[in-house]
Each structure stands twice: as structure tokens, then as C-alpha cells.
Design a protein around this motif. Sequence first.
Motif, PDB file in Angstrom:
ATOM      1  N   ARG A 136       0.831  -1.196   0.000  1.00 48.76           N
ATOM      2  CA  ARG A 136       0.000   0.000   0.000  1.00 48.76           C
ATOM      3  C   ARG A 136       0.871   1.253   0.000  1.00 48.76           C
ATOM      4  O   ARG A 136       0.568   2.238  -0.681  1.00 48.76           O
ATOM      5  CB  ARG A 136      -0.916  -0.034   1.223  1.00 48.76           C
ATOM      6  CG  ARG A 136      -2.066   0.882   1.127  1.00 48.76           C
ATOM      7  CD  ARG A 136      -3.018   0.737   2.284  1.00 48.76           C
ATOM      8  NE  ARG A 136      -2.464  -0.009   3.394  1.00 48.76           N
ATOM      9  CZ  ARG A 136      -3.127  -0.892   4.103  1.00 48.76           C
ATOM     10  NH1 ARG A 136      -4.374  -1.142   3.837  1.00 48.76           N
ATOM     11  NH2 ARG A 136      -2.571  -1.532   5.109  1.00 48.76           N
ATOM     12  N   ALA A 137       1.965   1.230   0.740  1.00 47.69           N
ATOM     13  CA  ALA A 137       2.878   2.376   0.747  1.00 47.69           C
ATOM     14  C   ALA A 137       3.576   2.521  -0.597  1.00 47.69           C
ATOM     15  O   ALA A 137       3.832   3.633  -1.053  1.00 47.69           O
ATOM     16  CB  ALA A 137       3.907   2.225   1.857  1.00 47.69           C
ATOM     17  N   LEU A 163       2.350   2.074  -3.405  1.00 44.12           N
ATOM     18  CA  LEU A 163       1.463   2.693  -4.392  1.00 44.12           C
ATOM     19  C   LEU A 163       1.788   4.176  -4.563  1.00 44.12           C
ATOM     20  O   LEU A 163       1.442   4.774  -5.574  1.00 44.12           O
ATOM     21  CB  LEU A 163      -0.001   2.510  -3.972  1.00 44.12           C
ATOM     22  CG  LEU A 163      -0.531   1.081  -4.052  1.00 44.12           C
ATOM     23  CD1 LEU A 163      -1.943   1.018  -3.478  1.00 44.12           C
ATOM     24  CD2 LEU A 163      -0.506   0.573  -5.474  1.00 44.12           C
ATOM     25  N   TRP A 164       2.467   4.753  -3.576  1.00 45.70           N
ATOM     26  CA  TRP A 164       2.877   6.152  -3.678  1.00 45.70           C
ATOM     27  C   TRP A 164       4.166   6.313  -4.481  1.00 45.70           C
ATOM     28  O   TRP A 164       4.564   7.430  -4.806  1.00 45.70           O
ATOM     29  CB  TRP A 164       3.090   6.745  -2.285  1.00 45.70           C
ATOM     30  CG  TRP A 164       1.805   7.024  -1.599  1.00 45.70           C
ATOM     31  CD1 TRP A 164       1.143   6.217  -0.740  1.00 45.70           C
ATOM     32  CD2 TRP A 164       1.009   8.195  -1.742  1.00 45.70           C
ATOM     33  NE1 TRP A 164      -0.014   6.815  -0.325  1.00 45.70           N
ATOM     34  CE2 TRP A 164      -0.123   8.028  -0.933  1.00 45.70           C
ATOM     35  CE3 TRP A 164       1.142   9.362  -2.489  1.00 45.70           C
ATOM     36  CZ2 TRP A 164      -1.109   9.003  -0.841  1.00 45.70           C
ATOM     37  CZ3 TRP A 164       0.160  10.329  -2.383  1.00 45.70           C
ATOM     38  CH2 TRP A 164      -0.940  10.133  -1.576  1.00 45.70           C
ATOM     39  N   TRP A 165       4.843   5.220  -4.806  1.00 50.68           N
ATOM     40  CA  TRP A 165       6.128   5.315  -5.460  1.00 50.68           C
ATOM     41  C   TRP A 165       6.064   5.971  -6.844  1.00 50.68           C
ATOM     42  O   TRP A 165       6.895   6.848  -7.134  1.00 50.68           O
ATOM     43  CB  TRP A 165       6.768   3.930  -5.547  1.00 50.68           C
ATOM     44  CG  TRP A 165       8.240   3.932  -5.815  1.00 50.68           C
ATOM     45  CD1 TRP A 165       9.080   4.997  -5.816  1.00 50.68           C
ATOM     46  CD2 TRP A 165       9.051   2.810  -6.113  1.00 50.68           C
ATOM     47  NE1 TRP A 165      10.362   4.609  -6.071  1.00 50.68           N
ATOM     48  CE2 TRP A 165      10.361   3.255  -6.267  1.00 50.68           C
ATOM     49  CE3 TRP A 165       8.793   1.458  -6.248  1.00 50.68           C
ATOM     50  CZ2 TRP A 165      11.411   2.397  -6.564  1.00 50.68           C
ATOM     51  CZ3 TRP A 165       9.849   0.617  -6.540  1.00 50.68           C
ATOM     52  CH2 TRP A 165      11.135   1.081  -6.698  1.00 50.68           C
ATOM     53  N   PRO A 173       3.999   8.359  -8.170  1.00 52.89           N
ATOM     54  CA  PRO A 173       3.935   9.822  -8.136  1.00 52.89           C
ATOM     55  C   PRO A 173       5.153  10.462  -7.467  1.00 52.89           C
ATOM     56  O   PRO A 173       5.617  11.524  -7.898  1.00 52.89           O
ATOM     57  CB  PRO A 173       2.653  10.132  -7.354  1.00 52.89           C
ATOM     58  CG  PRO A 173       2.170   8.857  -6.800  1.00 52.89           C
ATOM     59  CD  PRO A 173       2.871   7.751  -7.485  1.00 52.89           C
ATOM     60  N   VAL A 174       5.683   9.806  -6.431  1.00 52.21           N
ATOM     61  CA  VAL A 174       6.876  10.340  -5.773  1.00 52.21           C
ATOM     62  C   VAL A 174       8.053  10.312  -6.748  1.00 52.21           C
ATOM     63  O   VAL A 174       8.818  11.283  -6.842  1.00 52.21           O
ATOM     64  CB  VAL A 174       7.199   9.545  -4.484  1.00 52.21           C
ATOM     65  CG1 VAL A 174       8.568   9.884  -3.949  1.00 52.21           C
ATOM     66  CG2 VAL A 174       6.141   9.799  -3.430  1.00 52.21           C
ATOM     67  N   SER A 175       8.194   9.236  -7.493  1.00 46.83           N
ATOM     68  CA  SER A 175       9.282   9.133  -8.468  1.00 46.83           C
ATOM     69  C   SER A 175       9.158  10.192  -9.554  1.00 46.83           C
ATOM     70  O   SER A 175      10.157  10.774  -9.990  1.00 46.83           O
ATOM     71  CB  SER A 175       9.278   7.745  -9.116  1.00 46.83           C
ATOM     72  OG  SER A 175       9.452   6.755  -8.148  1.00 46.83           O
ATOM     73  N   LEU A 185       9.664   4.139   1.299  1.00 46.33           N
ATOM     74  CA  LEU A 185       8.232   3.873   1.287  1.00 46.33           C
ATOM     75  C   LEU A 185       7.927   2.433   1.712  1.00 46.33           C
ATOM     76  O   LEU A 185       6.974   2.182   2.456  1.00 46.33           O
ATOM     77  CB  LEU A 185       7.654   4.141  -0.106  1.00 46.33           C
ATOM     78  CG  LEU A 185       7.519   5.619  -0.480  1.00 46.33           C
ATOM     79  CD1 LEU A 185       7.177   5.760  -1.949  1.00 46.33           C
ATOM     80  CD2 LEU A 185       6.475   6.284   0.374  1.00 46.33           C
ATOM     81  N   THR A 210       8.479   2.228   5.448  1.00 47.13           N
ATOM     82  CA  THR A 210       7.377   2.902   6.124  1.00 47.13           C
ATOM     83  C   THR A 210       6.142   2.011   6.156  1.00 47.13           C
ATOM     84  O   THR A 210       5.472   1.897   7.185  1.00 47.13           O
ATOM     85  CB  THR A 210       7.052   4.236   5.420  1.00 47.13           C
ATOM     86  OG1 THR A 210       8.216   5.057   5.423  1.00 47.13           O
ATOM     87  CG2 THR A 210       5.903   4.951   6.095  1.00 47.13           C
ATOM     88  N   GLY A 211       5.845   1.376   5.042  1.00 43.64           N
ATOM     89  CA  GLY A 211       4.685   0.487   4.991  1.00 43.64           C
ATOM     90  C   GLY A 211       4.810  -0.678   5.942  1.00 43.64           C
ATOM     91  O   GLY A 211       3.847  -1.051   6.622  1.00 43.64           O
TER      92      GLY A 211
END
Length: 83
Positions: A15-16, A18-20, A22-24, A46, A49-50
Motif C-alpha cells: 500500500r505504501a 502505491l505512492w512510489w 507519483p513520488v518518483s 516507502l 514505512t509500509g
Amino acid sequence: MRRDAREWTVPGSFRALLWWPPVSLMIGIVAPDAAVVAIIVAGFVLALTGVLVHALGARLRRRPAASTPRPRPAEPAEFDAAA
């Protein structure tokens, strides 16, 4: 109540991650020269953190609530008085 077997949630580390994307993308826009290393580091951060959030959540769900009173055991004298 038991959860339905058909119900499924994405594990915390995925789930964390999934932010990769847009962050990238933001890292690539802001610092294109250092993007490769920064994107790899962002992925590790990320994922870590997850995993940590998932472990903390599982630990908090296992812990009984401190404000929940425990029932006191019934004494034989209480049964005699009620009869």
C-alpha cells in the motif's frame, strides 16, 4: 465478528509502494540529475514505512484496551444472597 473470506486488503508495504510512481515522477521533475538514486531510496523508504506502519497497527490491534474493565469473578456468597 469474523471477516468475510472474500474480503482482501493490500498489505501495508504494498500500500505504501502505491505512492512510489507519483513520488518518483516528482523526484524526476525536481532533480533529474540525481533521479535514479533518489527514486531507489524513495522506494526503500516507502517500503520500510509500509512495513513499520503495518507492524505497529497489528501490535495496537492485539493490545486490549486499557479502559475496558475486566469482569470480576463471581463469589459463592453472591449466589446465596440472590436466592
